[in-house]
Structures are given as C-alpha cells and as structure tokens.
Design an enzyme around this catalytic site. Structure first.
Site, PDB file in Angstrom:
ATOM      1  N   GLU B  66      17.156  22.960  -7.792  1.00 32.31           N
ATOM      2  CA  GLU B  66      18.544  23.368  -8.009  1.00 32.31           C
ATOM      3  C   GLU B  66      19.188  23.912  -6.752  1.00 32.31           C
ATOM      4  O   GLU B  66      20.345  23.613  -6.435  1.00 32.31           O
ATOM      5  CB  GLU B  66      18.629  24.406  -9.132  1.00 32.31           C
ATOM      6  CG  GLU B  66      18.485  23.828 -10.538  1.00 32.31           C
ATOM      7  CD  GLU B  66      17.075  23.486 -10.935  1.00 32.31           C
ATOM      8  OE1 GLU B  66      16.147  23.779 -10.150  1.00 32.31           O
ATOM      9  OE2 GLU B  66      16.874  22.922 -12.022  1.00 32.31           O
ATOM     10  N   HIS B 135      17.667  29.205 -22.134  1.00 34.62           N
ATOM     11  CA  HIS B 135      18.551  28.026 -22.130  1.00 34.62           C
ATOM     12  C   HIS B 135      19.905  28.257 -22.789  1.00 34.62           C
ATOM     13  O   HIS B 135      20.613  27.276 -23.029  1.00 34.62           O
ATOM     14  CB  HIS B 135      17.896  26.887 -22.906  1.00 34.62           C
ATOM     15  CG  HIS B 135      16.875  26.104 -22.151  1.00 34.62           C
ATOM     16  ND1 HIS B 135      15.629  26.583 -21.865  1.00 34.62           N
ATOM     17  CD2 HIS B 135      16.906  24.857 -21.623  1.00 34.62           C
ATOM     18  CE1 HIS B 135      14.929  25.652 -21.209  1.00 34.62           C
ATOM     19  NE2 HIS B 135      15.684  24.605 -21.044  1.00 34.62           N
TER      20      HIS B 135
HETATM   21  C1  LIG Z   1      14.696  25.018 -13.402  1.00 35.41           C
HETATM   22  C2  LIG Z   1      14.815  23.993 -14.449  1.00 35.41           C
HETATM   23  N1  LIG Z   1      15.463  22.858 -14.183  1.00 35.41           N
HETATM   24  C3  LIG Z   1      15.593  21.915 -15.126  1.00 35.41           C
HETATM   25  C4  LIG Z   1      15.069  22.092 -16.379  1.00 35.41           C
HETATM   26  C5  LIG Z   1      15.242  21.019 -17.443  1.00 35.41           C
HETATM   27  N2  LIG Z   1      13.950  20.367 -17.673  1.00 35.41           N
HETATM   28  C6  LIG Z   1      13.138  20.782 -18.643  1.00 35.41           C
HETATM   29  S1  LIG Z   1      11.676  20.007 -18.629  1.00 35.41           S
HETATM   30  C7  LIG Z   1      12.116  19.081 -17.299  1.00 35.41           C
HETATM   31  C8  LIG Z   1      11.143  18.085 -16.734  1.00 35.41           C
HETATM   32  C9  LIG Z   1       9.962  18.749 -16.159  1.00 35.41           C
HETATM   33  O1  LIG Z   1       9.020  17.784 -15.793  1.00 35.41           O
HETATM   34  P1  LIG Z   1       7.524  18.153 -15.443  1.00 35.41           P
HETATM   35  O2  LIG Z   1       7.491  19.385 -14.615  1.00 35.41           O
HETATM   36  O3  LIG Z   1       6.896  16.943 -14.882  1.00 35.41           O
HETATM   37  O4  LIG Z   1       6.859  18.527 -16.836  1.00 35.41           O
HETATM   38  P2  LIG Z   1       6.714  17.612 -18.133  1.00 35.41           P
HETATM   39  O5  LIG Z   1       7.938  17.793 -18.941  1.00 35.41           O
HETATM   40  O6  LIG Z   1       6.495  16.226 -17.675  1.00 35.41           O
HETATM   41  O7  LIG Z   1       5.536  18.180 -18.851  1.00 35.41           O
HETATM   42  C10 LIG Z   1      13.404  19.386 -16.901  1.00 35.41           C
HETATM   43  C11 LIG Z   1      14.104  18.729 -15.807  1.00 35.41           C
HETATM   44  C12 LIG Z   1      14.417  23.306 -16.627  1.00 35.41           C
HETATM   45  N3  LIG Z   1      13.916  23.596 -17.819  1.00 35.41           N
HETATM   46  N4  LIG Z   1      14.296  24.228 -15.647  1.00 35.41           N
END
Ligand SMILES: Cc1ncc(C[n+]2csc(CCOP(=O)(O)OP(=O)(O)O)c2C)c(N)n1
Ligand SMILES: Cc1ncc(C[n+]2csc(CCOP(=O)(O)OP(=O)(O)O)c2C)c(N)n1
Ligand SMILES: [Mg+2]
Ligand SMILES: [Mg+2]
Lengths: 333, 334, 333, 334
Positions: B66, B135
């Site tokens: 971000e 959130h």
């Molecule tokens: C700081 C932040 N940015 C964006 C999000 C929205 N978001 C939630 S899960 C996710 C994907 C995360 O991917 P990963 O770390 O690979 O974990 P996975 O969901 O694949 O287990 C995003 C972008 C968030 N929760 N927190």
C-alpha cells in the site's frame, strides 16, 4: 511387544494422525461453505481447502508454550492447535461461546490459553507481532520457545514483511516464518507481484536460512518443519519455510475466481494432499479404506457436534457492545 | 448539482465504473492502479473487466504494497500523469498514510508552490458487511483533518458518476471515499458535470437540519421520512465534500431551522461529527434553539456479529431519536 | 589540434570539473556550518562533508529531463543539479527567494525546473516517489529518461525501501537507486541495524542488478554511474548502486557524535575524496597547486555571493502563511 | 495530582529520564526500544546513557523500521513484557499506524477480551524548532479518536516524572505525547504517583475557562497572566489525558465560568479542538454565555521560517485575543 514394533506403532499412529488432522480441517471447512450458503456464517470466509498439509505438518509439532500467529485463513491452524471445533464454529456464527466471544468471526479466531493469537486480517500486519513474541521470549529468557507465524506469499511484498524479517534475523529471534505459497494473493499471481519469485532468495537478503518444501505433501512438511523447529528451539535464530501449496477454492466466498483456469485448478486437485496421502498410507499398508472412512466419519461427527453447539449457543446481549474495548477493572494487574 | 436528469437508472457501482471508463478514454494520462483491479475486477467489482478494454498497463494490478503503490501514484502524478489509485479498504490506507500525509499533502507547500500532486485515491470505507475490526472503519474524518488534501464522499449515483472527473481535474490530491453500503444504490446519474466542493440539500425542511455524508445520507433521508410522519419537517444536507466543508450551506440551513443533528459513521471522539457540531455552533450560536446533537459511531472496534455491528453504527432510529430530542430541546451529551 | 588532443583536453577538463564540483559543495557546506553557529540557518542541518564524491560522480551525468529525488542531506545534489548556490542559501535562511520560497529550509530544497524533487525528510519515504516518477516516464513513453534516487543505508531497513525496490524491478522502471552507505544512520551502524550488511544481496532479492562502488573515489563513482545510467536509459530496468562513503561531520548540528571513535573519523579523513583526488590530479599532471587553489577560490566566491544574496533577500510576508497549501486558481489546468 | 512536593527542581527531560530509569530498575519486564535510544541517547537526549546502566538488550536500538519495531513492541507486550517504544517524531508514527490502530487497539476486542496489549509508546510531537513540514505536526487528536487506546500528554514536570509508571501499570496500550518544547521546562517533580486519567486545574479563575494540553499549557498560563492584567480571571485546565477526556472536570469549570476557550496546537478541522468545543457545548449549552472559542493550529503544513512557523501555531496573544472576544460575546467562527 518389542521396542521396534512399539516404534512402528508410534510411526503408524503418527501417520494416521496426520491424515486425520487434514481430514478434520477439510470436513469442518466444507461444512463452513455450506453454512455460508445458508447465511449462518457471514462476512468474509476464506477456506483452506487444498492447503491442509501445511497446518497438519507443522502445528501439531508445536509445544503448549509455543505461540501461533496466523492469517484470516486460519481455521485449520486453530483447530490443530487445540481450539475446539465447537468454539471455532460458534465464533463463525458470532455467538458468545465462540473462541473470540463472537467478536472476531472467521477472520479473527483467538485462544489465549493455546497461545493462538489470531486470525489477523491485515496482510503482513502480524509478522512484526511474531517478532515481538519472539523478542519477549528472548528477553524473559524462556529458552526453547518458538513462535510460528503463518502468512501467504502475497504478504512478502508488504513492507511489514521486510521489517519483521530483518528484526527477527538481526536479533536472532525464535520465530518460524511459514510462508504458504499458494500462488495467488486474491487474483494476483506471485509472478505478477514479485520481481524475484524465488522466496528463499528474499530470505537470503536477511541472512535467514530458508527452505522450500512441497506443501502438498504432509510428510515433507512435517520433516522440514521438524528440522526447522529444532534449529529455532536450539537458539539458532529464525527460519523461513516456503510451503508450496494451492487453494482449491476461491479466495473468499465473494471471489468469482476469474483469474485462473479451471483446468489449472483441476490439475492441482490431482495433488490433493488428503487423497494422495491416504493413497500412500493404503499403499504402505498402514490403513485400509474402511479405516480412512472412519477418519472421515469421526471428522463429520466432530463437525456436526460443533454445528449443533453453535446453533444452540447464545448471542452476546447488545448491552455488552462496549465491553472489551479497554480492560475492565478486574483485568488490571 | 448533477446537470440534467437522464432516463437512466444505474447503480452507484456502475456509475463509478462508467466514470473510470470515461476518464481512461478521454485522458491518456489517466491510469488505474491498485490491488486486484485487473483480472479480479476489484474487491467490490468496480473496475470489473476494464483491463480488457484498456490493457494491464493502464489498469494495473499491484503487489500488496500500500505504501509503495500509493507513493508510486504520487510520484507518477508529480511526473505528469493522472493516476487513480485504489485502496481496498480504509483500514489498509493506514499503511499508506505516510505517503499521503507527509508527501502528497506537503509537496506543494514545502516546495513553495512549485509542484502539484494531482493524484486521486479511491478508498472504500464503512461497516455493514460483518467484516469485523480490521475491515470496517470510517476514517474519513482523519483525512479531513489534513491541509493539502481534498476529501470527498459521493453519496448519490450522480456524484459517483461525476465526482471522479472533478477530482481528476483538480491539481491537488483528492481522496474519494466510497461507502461499501452504497454500491448497490440505484439512481439517475444525470448528465454531469458536478463540482468537487459544495454540500447539497437532499431534502428540504424547516424544523431541523440533519447533516450527513457517505453511507449516512440514505439513513438520514429515511429518518426524515419517519420524522415527517411524526410531524417533524427535517432538512437533509449531504456534505459531499468533507474537506473543505461547505460551512455557508450548513449555516444557511441551520439559521432557518435553529436545530441541527449531525451524523457520522466514524467514532464520535475527535471525529467528523465533532467538527460539524463545533462549526455549526460557532456559526449559528445565537440562533440555535438547542445544542447540536451528534449521532456517531459507538467507540468500539467494529464487532463481527450483525446485532453488535448494527448497534455500533448510527441507524435510522438513532437519527430519529436525536432529531426528536433536539426538537424537544433535550441536551444529548455523550 | 588533432582529435586525440581534443579528447585529452575534454578528459582533463572533465576531471577538473569533478574536483571543482566537490570543492563547490565542500565550501558551501563549511559556510553553512558557520552560519548555523551564527543562527542564520536553523532547524536541522545535515552536512554532506566527506560524501561529495557521490553527488559529483553521479549528478552531473544526468540529462535535463531526468529527475532527482534526494534526502535531507541534499545540498550537494541540488547544487550540482544546477540549483543556484544563492537560491539554496536563501532557502536555508528561510527567505522568499529561496529555491523552495523559504518554506522548506535545509531539508526540503526543491527546483521544479531542474526536476529536483526534494529534500525529503522521511527516511525511505521518497523511494516510492522515485518509482512513480519512473512509472510516469514508462507510461508516457518518454524513453531514455531516468530518475535518480539518493538515500542513506539506514533507509534500507524501512518497508518503503522494500516496496519501492520490488515495484521498480517488477515493472522495469527507469530508476537509479543510489544508496549512500556512510555506515551510520544517526548513531546506528549498519552492522547493528541489518542482519545482512551486504546490500547488493538485498537487491538480489528483487532481481535488481547491484554494484558496490568506492564512494570516496569520484572517478570510480562516475564510471559506475555511467554504466548504470546507460543500462537504465536503454530500458534495462532499475539498477542499485551502493556507494561506500563516510560522513566526516556529525549527523546533524544537534548530534553530539558519541557513537563512533574520533580515531575512526580521522582514519577516514585520510581518504577525503577532495584531497585524494586533488593529489591524483596533481600527480597525473592535470593540475598544479595554484590551479587547485583557484578552484577553492572560485567556490568561495560563489558561496560568498550566495550568502550576500541570502542576507539581502526578503522574508515572505506573514500574511501569505496559508499560501501553497492548495493550488491557487491560476494553478488549475 | 503529583503527591507531595519535594525541594527538587528538574527539567521535564530529566523527569522523563528518571521515570524510565525507575521503570527499568523496578520491573524486569520493562525495556526500551526505538531508533538511537542507546549510544546516541535519543534525538532529544531523554534516554541518554541509560544503556550503560541497563545494557543494550533493555535499551535497544532498532533499525529504521517504525512499523516493525512498534509491532514488535506490541508483540512483546502480548508476550508478557512491558515495552516502552519510542517514536522520534509524530510524523514518523504514521508509518506505524497500522500496528497501533489495527492491532494494538483491536486485539483485546477482537479476541473477546482474552488478551491485553500493555505497550507504552512515547512519541515526541509539536512545532517550534523550525523543522518544517515533515517533523513538526501535532497529531495527538488522531490518536484520541481511536477506541482501544489511551492517550496522554504530560505538560508538567511532575506528570513527565510519574505518568510513565501509571502508563506501564495500565493493561491497555498507552500513547504518551511529549511536546519537544517542554523538554527544558523546569519544575518540582513531586513524589508521585499520579493517575493516568483526569484533568488538572493549573490556575483557578472565575471568568473564563481555558482548556489546553501538552505544549499549549504553558502558553495558556501565560495568557491567563496577561488576561489578569486586563482584569479577566481565567481558569486554566491541563487535560493531561486526551483519551479519555475528563468531561466532568471541564464541565464543572465551565458551569462556573460560563465561557470557554479551547486551545490545541493541531490543525483546527476535525482536531482535538473540535472535540473539546463540541463536548463543552453539549455539556454546558444552557450555561454558556458565548460560543466556545477554538484556538488551533493554522491549516498549513508547518513552514520552516520562524515568523511563519510562529504564525502557524497558537501563541499567547491568540489565546488572549480569543478569551477577550469570548468575554465580549463575540462569535469567532473560523
Ligand atoms: C494490508 C492489506 N491489503 C490488502 C488486503 C486484502 N486482501 C486480503 S487477503 C489478500 C490476499 C493475500 O494473499 P496471500 O498473502 O497470498 O494469502 P492467501 O489469501 O493466498 O492465503 C488481500 C489482497 C488486506 N487484507 N490487507
Ligand atoms: C521514517 C523516519 N524515521 C526516522 C527519522 C529520523 N532520522 C533522520 S535521518 C536518520 C538517519 C538516516 O540514516 P541514513 O539513511 O543512513 O542516511 P544518512 O543520514 O546517513 O545520510 C534518522 C533516523 C526520519 N527522518 N524518518
Ligand atoms: Mg496466496
Ligand atoms: Mg547513513
């Protein structure tokens, strides 16, 4: 029974345990998906289906004094950490008897007694926390303790990953960083979010030992984690594990899953950690099909009991809304 | 405010998407950047399939960084582009606050007016979807505190359709807050254009002024309907711009009604509702028949269960109760 | 004159130019230190003394269309970028004719005309900005442009470094990352703040080419920067340069300098980039002592004229306080 | 408030340092962590040479990683320690806001009350040293907006000496704001203890209540002296705690005086001064003889030159003028 057959029995049981643990997670979560459809569970729900070998290969090896810090995709980790299916399910229902008193929901499972510190939903935000838990153990001279921190490969791009990795390595903190690389962060593949996709090379930037492991093979995970935990416990500092895995379901129940081919998913499903491991155990003569079916049946019983518990559980009264913002008088030391 | 009416009815989400599409079409300097804005279509499907039309360079997925990509948006604005940066949820915007407050909001000033940062940052905000304590918040008031920024909160389909263009046209950083509860709102987008600043009277009334913004506007309108049944004629003002505030518009209304209720989904203490109450009191002290009533978020991280989430943010009934109290001259201290 | 002697003259002149540039920075800043003592300059003042070879080796190689983004220790970079000594000095005095209209002071020198974008005082905060400037050049198809970003080795620990490096490498942005490793971030040595002190290894984590250069040798810097700039200009993506240098003065005028031995500083002063390079040029027969002295004299003249300008310059009227917060009507496009 | 008097006179800086020293001495769980807290002694020399007494483990230099080390402090608190984390300047705290707001302030709640985060975060704040637009702000009001945090601003030597112990004793995250302009303030530290909450009347008076905090308290006292010469008897309240606010104490005073001036160095819009004005008006509407006057920071990133910096933050003359206006019943809208 002689010693050798004792050992054999232990190993047999342990292998069956691994299978059973994965099945417990799978069954619980398949049920969660249904309950989401019935609007019993709300908000975001992130399923772990496909990734069970990771939690099953690592979490049961932790000691009671160790700590676990996880993401919003944490139902399996909580369950194997000893948080009851009933209290997890009640939490997803938002009920007062949930493991977070209903306040957290699916993304924020907590259990202080098991040192299970979330259910954290800011991607990367819990990595500094893990370093801090490790720092506390070092400063309080609680040798041998480990904090296991689970996160997705998407978190690697966050500044908080970078800062936490450096702190942990610089201060030689007893943290096991478990990066569950399931290829996607929501709809963004690792390839399109990291200039360098070999995550072990990132760890090298912090002079932290790192191993990549087949995260679809529960025994490979268990073995790697075992070695890593031994290093960390012995004061060898943090270790970074990259667990190569895959999620079979969409990112969350909101995700239309437009960013990958159905074919890719099908191909990966052939490597289902449960089916492949069950087949291996059958081939090795450790279990037969009825024994495997018994594991599924036991898991279904556990899950159904959890659903019944959650259904019957009370909601917190609305008058209590402002509780748990600050300590109540009895919480003061 | 929104030009002529049309015969169309679209959702707020569609309006926002049309605005993005138009911006990409009409100005080469515009591009969109954020997490999962391309293939995934954005968490709230606002940018859905835009990448197929404009390509992945201009509808650009970012890593989860971000601070990095908001900062890159600021830099690209400095470099002559007109970036539209999307932050999925206001809670994540905290990770980018350094860039927004220490860089975007200061560069013009620190340079003695030499540089502009014409970046637009879209942020979804608000509770109501049971997404719990990481959130669901409403931090618009924080942004409205910062000189060097402009902060808007479209609360109508027309504003969703047209405020983006006004924001892109502004040489300073503009933060657009989109309340997740509004995306399915339906209405006539109008023909535009709209101005970036200036509040709008969404309902006229003579007894009490209800000042609201973002997700609180529909609730304020519903409250006004209920109040009307009880014989109370409420005027509803949609702030539209949270920074700067349209003080004259609010004053004009309160001078007529002599009573005001301010509504904000954010936490009460040191929030937007405090500014509104203070401002109105300063501007209208001698014509107020009762103290300004604040209806604001309860001071609790938003809990997951629906009954507690509902109780933690202002509801129609809370607005009705506050307006009724104000009519009766009851002081509603916190 | 034949071609070869032309070339020789050019090379001679260029070498003398390098020396002269370093001397100009040194003289300006020595004077700043005095003026700080006289309370003409206030706030934080961070001197570049000892590090001049870095700016002198890199900045003059940039084209007018390139951009520069620097830290609070940026007087030298601004000067060599063509921001006049007079407007720099007036800025440090807080005068209206300063290069930032007096609003920024020592830490925030700006010059839009020279594409000199600060003077940034949040450590690491300007790295994403540099990536963004590079992104603008890519999107607007302005090929061959480069953004040079200067920062200290202390910034490497910040999450913003990590995020910006990844973005720049992932998107192949034309950014030259110039890490001025002077060993200390205020009083904290690299050794005590990074688990991995080989910064090139960090760059490898982003698959970004990285070279370490002797930052006390202006010709080594110039050569390395020349090669790096060629790569970046040709569309080869970002390059990371580690410039190994040292600051002879305290971190800022407030710093009691308690964290390092005086002896260490003295030892490093033997490698003074100006003295050593002057000696080399004398040894090579490029200049003689009077010629070197003339460079110092010219720099003194420039600086004294700058001081006179700053002294005579007006302050902005206090009525203008709220200007430059938002665009004034004429700034609207 | 500060126990018995002593015969000592020390500076605010020394008081803070004594408090840190005492905490390190009496509680093994306490440690200090931050940028350059060890050899360098802290940017403002507050931790000077503590590392020689307590070692580098407990007076721990960190890399430049605000989010990382604040998060680590939060984690260490969760792990049973009592960390004191130092953030050099409030502007840098933006880099750590995710940790503070999304984690420290939510963990107790999200876990249903199972966990505590007893971390103490010290942040220097304020303008007055010509450090310009990235080092001079006063964002205390932002922190005071967030449920789950406690926010204090010691403005006396005694509070500098004793509030830290109270903060460490509190099971929730406490943010301590230290105004850089106060470090050289001299006074009697008293014997302590002091409570973390509760405002203090620093000067009694019957005509007008001046509510101030942090660096504004000495200015408010100076203003009261000037006002006394003009025959206006001002009461000065030092808030001490910004979250929670001591509403009863303010109300008691304003009920007596009928007039109030609130002073805050932070920007005016949606700042602490707004909350104070709104709160006082809610609590005392029917006994106010004039609208509450706000004296707040001018809405500009702080400029470098002294004359402009001075003009951008409240000065004694501004407080005097506001109080005089309030006495005359002049409305002072923004
Ligand atoms: C700081 C932040 N940015 C964006 C999000 C929205 N978001 C939630 S899960 C996710 C994907 C995360 O991917 P990963 O770390 O690979 O974990 P996975 O969901 O694949 O287990 C995003 C972008 C968030 N929760 N927190
Ligand atoms: C985010 C942030 N944290 C802390 C500071 C305070 N600070 C200013 S300069 C500095 C040291 C930076 O060291 P380095 O990056 O090596 O650059 P150098 O000063 O050596 O040129 C620190 C800690 C700051 N300005 N910004
Ligand atoms: Mg993933
Ligand atoms: Mg350095």
């Amino acid at each position: 029974m002689n010693e050798r057959s004792h050992m054999n029995t232990d190993i047999r049981d342990a292998r069956i345990g691994l299978l059973g643990d994965m099945i417990r997670i799978r069954v619980l979560e398949e049920r969660c998906a249904e309950l989401y459809g019935q609007m019993k569970i709300r908000g975001f729900l992130h399923l772990y289906i496909g990734q069970e070998a990771v939690a099953a290969g690592i979490v049961p090896q932790l000691e009671p004094d160790d700590a676990v810090v996880a993401t919003y995709r944490e139902h399996g980790h909580a369950l194997l950490r000893g948080v009851s299916a009933a209290s997890i399910m009640a939490e997803m229902y938002g009920k007062a008897t949930g493991c977070s008193g209903g306040r957290g929901g699916s993304m924020h499972l907590f259990c202080a007694e098991r040192r299970f510190y979330g259910g954290n939903a800011i991607v990367g935000g819990h990595l500094p926390l893990a370093a801090g838990l490790g720092l506390a153990d070092v400063l309080a001279d609680r040798r041998g303790r480990v904090t296991a921190c689970f996160f997705g490969e998407g978190a690697v791009a966050e500044g908080e990953f970078h800062e936490a990795m450096n702190l942990a390595a610089l201060w030689n903190l007893p943290v096991l960083f478990c990066c569950e690389n399931n290829t996607y962060a929501m709809g963004t593949s690792l390839r399109s979010s990291e200039s360098q996709t070999d995550l072990a090379l990132k760890a090298a930037g912090y002079e932290m030992p790192a191993w990549a492991v087949d995260g679809m093979d529960v025994e490979a995970v268990r073995d790697a984690a075992g070695r890593a935990l031994a290093t960390v416990r012995a004061g060898g500092g943090p270790v970074f594990l990259e667990l190569r895995t895959y999620r079979f379901r969409a990112h969350s129940m909101f995700d239309p899953d437009l960013y990958r081919d159905a074919e890719e998913v099908e191909r990966m499903k052939e490597r289902d950690p449960i089916a492949t491991f069950a087949a291996r155990l059958v081939a090795d003569g450790v279990v037969d099909d009825p024994a495997v079916e018994a594991l599924w049946a036991a898991a279904r019983d556990e899950t159904e009991a959890a659903v019944a518990f959650a259904e019957a559980a009370p909601f917190e009264p609305v008058e209590d809304l402002t509780r748990h913002v600050l300590a109540e008088p009895e919480d003061h030391r | 405010m929104s030009g002529e009416l049309t015969d169309r009815e679209i959702t707020y989400r569609e309006a926002m998407r049309e605005a993005l599409q138009e911006a990409l079409t009409t100005d080469d300097r515009v591009f969109i950047m954020g997490e999962d804005v391309a293939d995934y279509g954005g968490t709230y499907a606002v940018t859905k399939s835009l990448y197929t039309e404009f390509g992945r360079d201009r509808v650009r997925n970012t890593p989860l960084s971000e601070s990095g990509f908001v900062g890159a948006g600021i830099g690209a604005a400095l470099g002559g582009m007109r970036p539209i940066v999307e932050i999925m949820t206001v809670n994540f915007s905290l990770l980018a606050l350094d860039q927004i407050v220490n860089t975007a909001a200061t560069f013009r000033h620190m340079s003695g007016g030499q540089v502009s940062i014409p970046v637009v940052i879209r942020v979804t905000t608000g509770a109501g979807r049971q997404l719990a304590a990481q959130h669901s918040h409403s931090l618009e008031g924080w942004y409205a505190h910062v000189p060097g920024l402009k902060v808007v909160a479209p609360a109508s389909v027309a504003d969703a359709r047209w405020m983006l263009a006004a924001a892109l046209d502004d040489p300073d950083p503009v933060i657009i807050f989109e309340h997740t509860g509004l995306y399915n709102l339906r209405g006539d987008p109008g023909t535009g254009p709209v101005s970036l600043e200036g509040a709008a009277v969404r309902r006229e009334g003579g007894d009490v002024t209800i000042v609201a913004s973002a997700g609180m506007v529909p609730k304020a309108l519903d409250a006004a309907d209920e109040l009307a049944e009880a014989g109370i004629d409420a005027e509803v003002i949609d702030l539209r711009s949270l920074r700067p505030l349209d003080r004259p518009a609010i004053r004009r209304s309160v001078e007529r009604t002599g009573r005001a209720v301010v509504v904000d989904e954010g936490w009460r203490s040191v929030g937007l509702s405090a500014e509104l109450a203070a401002t109105i009191t300063e501007d209208c002290f001698y014509c107020l028949d009762a103290p300004v009533a604040r209806v604001a978020g309860v001071e609790v991280p938003i809990p997951y269960p629906k009954h507690l989430e509902d109780a933690s943010i202002p509801q129609v009934a809370d607005i009705v109760a506050a307006a009724t109290n104000v009519m009766e001259g009851v002081t509603v201290g916190g």
